[in-house]
Design a protein around this motif. Structure first.
Motif, PDB file in Angstrom:
ATOM      1  N   GLY A  95     -15.482  38.105 -47.759  1.00  0.00           N
ATOM      2  CA  GLY A  95     -16.305  37.036 -47.845  1.00  0.00           C
ATOM      3  C   GLY A  95     -15.763  36.805 -47.067  1.00  0.00           C
ATOM      4  O   GLY A  95     -15.394  35.930 -45.941  1.00  0.00           O
ATOM      5  N   GLU A  96     -13.884  37.192 -46.562  1.00  0.00           N
ATOM      6  CA  GLU A  96     -13.270  36.875 -45.184  1.00  0.00           C
ATOM      7  C   GLU A  96     -13.631  37.288 -43.959  1.00  0.00           C
ATOM      8  O   GLU A  96     -14.763  38.906 -44.225  1.00  0.00           O
ATOM      9  CB  GLU A  96     -11.685  37.645 -45.618  1.00  0.00           C
ATOM     10  CG  GLU A  96     -11.068  36.645 -44.595  1.00  0.00           C
ATOM     11  CD  GLU A  96      -9.601  37.023 -44.774  1.00  0.00           C
ATOM     12  OE1 GLU A  96      -8.688  36.870 -44.336  1.00  0.00           O
ATOM     13  OE2 GLU A  96      -8.777  37.686 -46.364  1.00  0.00           O
ATOM     14  N   THR A  97     -13.330  36.472 -43.103  1.00  0.00           N
ATOM     15  CA  THR A  97     -13.686  37.040 -41.829  1.00  0.00           C
ATOM     16  C   THR A  97     -12.759  37.145 -40.997  1.00  0.00           C
ATOM     17  O   THR A  97     -11.828  36.561 -41.071  1.00  0.00           O
ATOM     18  CB  THR A  97     -14.973  35.610 -40.850  1.00  0.00           C
ATOM     19  OG1 THR A  97     -15.837  36.301 -41.345  1.00  0.00           O
ATOM     20  CG2 THR A  97     -15.103  36.787 -39.042  1.00  0.00           C
TER      21      THR A  97
ATOM     22  N   THR B 179     -17.189  40.962 -40.599  1.00  0.00           N
ATOM     23  CA  THR B 179     -16.280  39.701 -41.759  1.00  0.00           C
ATOM     24  C   THR B 179     -16.479  41.332 -42.796  1.00  0.00           C
ATOM     25  O   THR B 179     -17.355  42.139 -42.521  1.00  0.00           O
ATOM     26  CB  THR B 179     -17.880  38.723 -42.054  1.00  0.00           C
ATOM     27  OG1 THR B 179     -17.592  38.031 -40.737  1.00  0.00           O
ATOM     28  CG2 THR B 179     -17.667  38.624 -43.472  1.00  0.00           C
ATOM     29  N   ASN B 180     -16.148  41.120 -44.445  1.00  0.00           N
ATOM     30  CA  ASN B 180     -16.550  41.901 -45.106  1.00  0.00           C
ATOM     31  C   ASN B 180     -17.170  41.099 -46.476  1.00  0.00           C
ATOM     32  O   ASN B 180     -17.498  39.403 -46.716  1.00  0.00           O
ATOM     33  CB  ASN B 180     -15.193  42.029 -46.484  1.00  0.00           C
ATOM     34  CG  ASN B 180     -15.478  42.890 -47.768  1.00  0.00           C
ATOM     35  OD1 ASN B 180     -16.530  43.177 -47.518  1.00  0.00           O
ATOM     36  ND2 ASN B 180     -14.853  42.898 -47.704  1.00  0.00           N
ATOM     37  N   GLU B 181     -18.409  41.422 -45.822  1.00  0.00           N
ATOM     38  CA  GLU B 181     -19.432  41.236 -46.732  1.00  0.00           C
ATOM     39  C   GLU B 181     -20.392  41.418 -48.097  1.00  0.00           C
ATOM     40  O   GLU B 181     -21.349  41.243 -48.719  1.00  0.00           O
ATOM     41  CB  GLU B 181     -21.266  41.081 -45.438  1.00  0.00           C
ATOM     42  CG  GLU B 181     -20.861  40.652 -44.794  1.00  0.00           C
ATOM     43  CD  GLU B 181     -22.242  40.408 -43.698  1.00  0.00           C
ATOM     44  OE1 GLU B 181     -23.055  41.194 -43.911  1.00  0.00           O
ATOM     45  OE2 GLU B 181     -21.863  40.281 -42.492  1.00  0.00           O
ATOM     46  N   GLY B 182     -19.275  42.464 -48.385  1.00  0.00           N
ATOM     47  CA  GLY B 182     -19.525  42.739 -49.529  1.00  0.00           C
ATOM     48  C   GLY B 182     -18.484  42.110 -51.472  1.00  0.00           C
ATOM     49  O   GLY B 182     -18.720  40.873 -50.366  1.00  0.00           O
ATOM     50  N   THR B 183     -18.827  42.615 -52.429  1.00  0.00           N
ATOM     51  CA  THR B 183     -18.285  41.144 -53.289  1.00  0.00           C
ATOM     52  C   THR B 183     -16.360  42.444 -53.984  1.00  0.00           C
ATOM     53  O   THR B 183     -15.861  41.322 -54.848  1.00  0.00           O
ATOM     54  CB  THR B 183     -18.876  41.425 -54.268  1.00  0.00           C
ATOM     55  OG1 THR B 183     -18.649  43.472 -54.910  1.00  0.00           O
ATOM     56  CG2 THR B 183     -20.329  41.447 -54.186  1.00  0.00           C
TER      57      THR B 183
END
Length: 89
Positions: A76-78, A20-24
């Protein structure tokens, strides 16, 4: 998923992993996929990317692991990758 054992002793196995991209902002996401039955990968037969959007990918192989880097994943995408490899136990 159970592996397929070939007559010459090599194994074909599928495995998957997610990241997952947990960044902004959009960023590269690395997903490490480890194989249970293969100890040394000879070749990667296929990589299937499961995501809401199409992305470019790169991959590298080390031992019984394939690291797939998915480029520019939205914040936010997995993403999930399924890898099929052939190798030895």
């Amino acid at each position: 998923m159970e592996p397929l054992v070939l007559p010459d002793g090599r194994i074909i196995e599928k495995a998957s992993g997610s990241g997952t991209n947990e960044g902004t902002a959009a960023a590269d996401v690395s997903v490490e996929v480890a194989f249970s039955y293969i100890s040394e990968i000879e070749d990667v037969k296929s990589i299937i990317l499961k995501s809401a959007s199409p992305y470019a990918i790169d991959y590298s192989v080390s031992g019984n692991k394939v690291t797939v880097t998915v480029k520019g994943v939205a914040a936010g995408e997995t993403v999930t990758v399924e890898v099929e490899a052939i190798g030895y136990q």
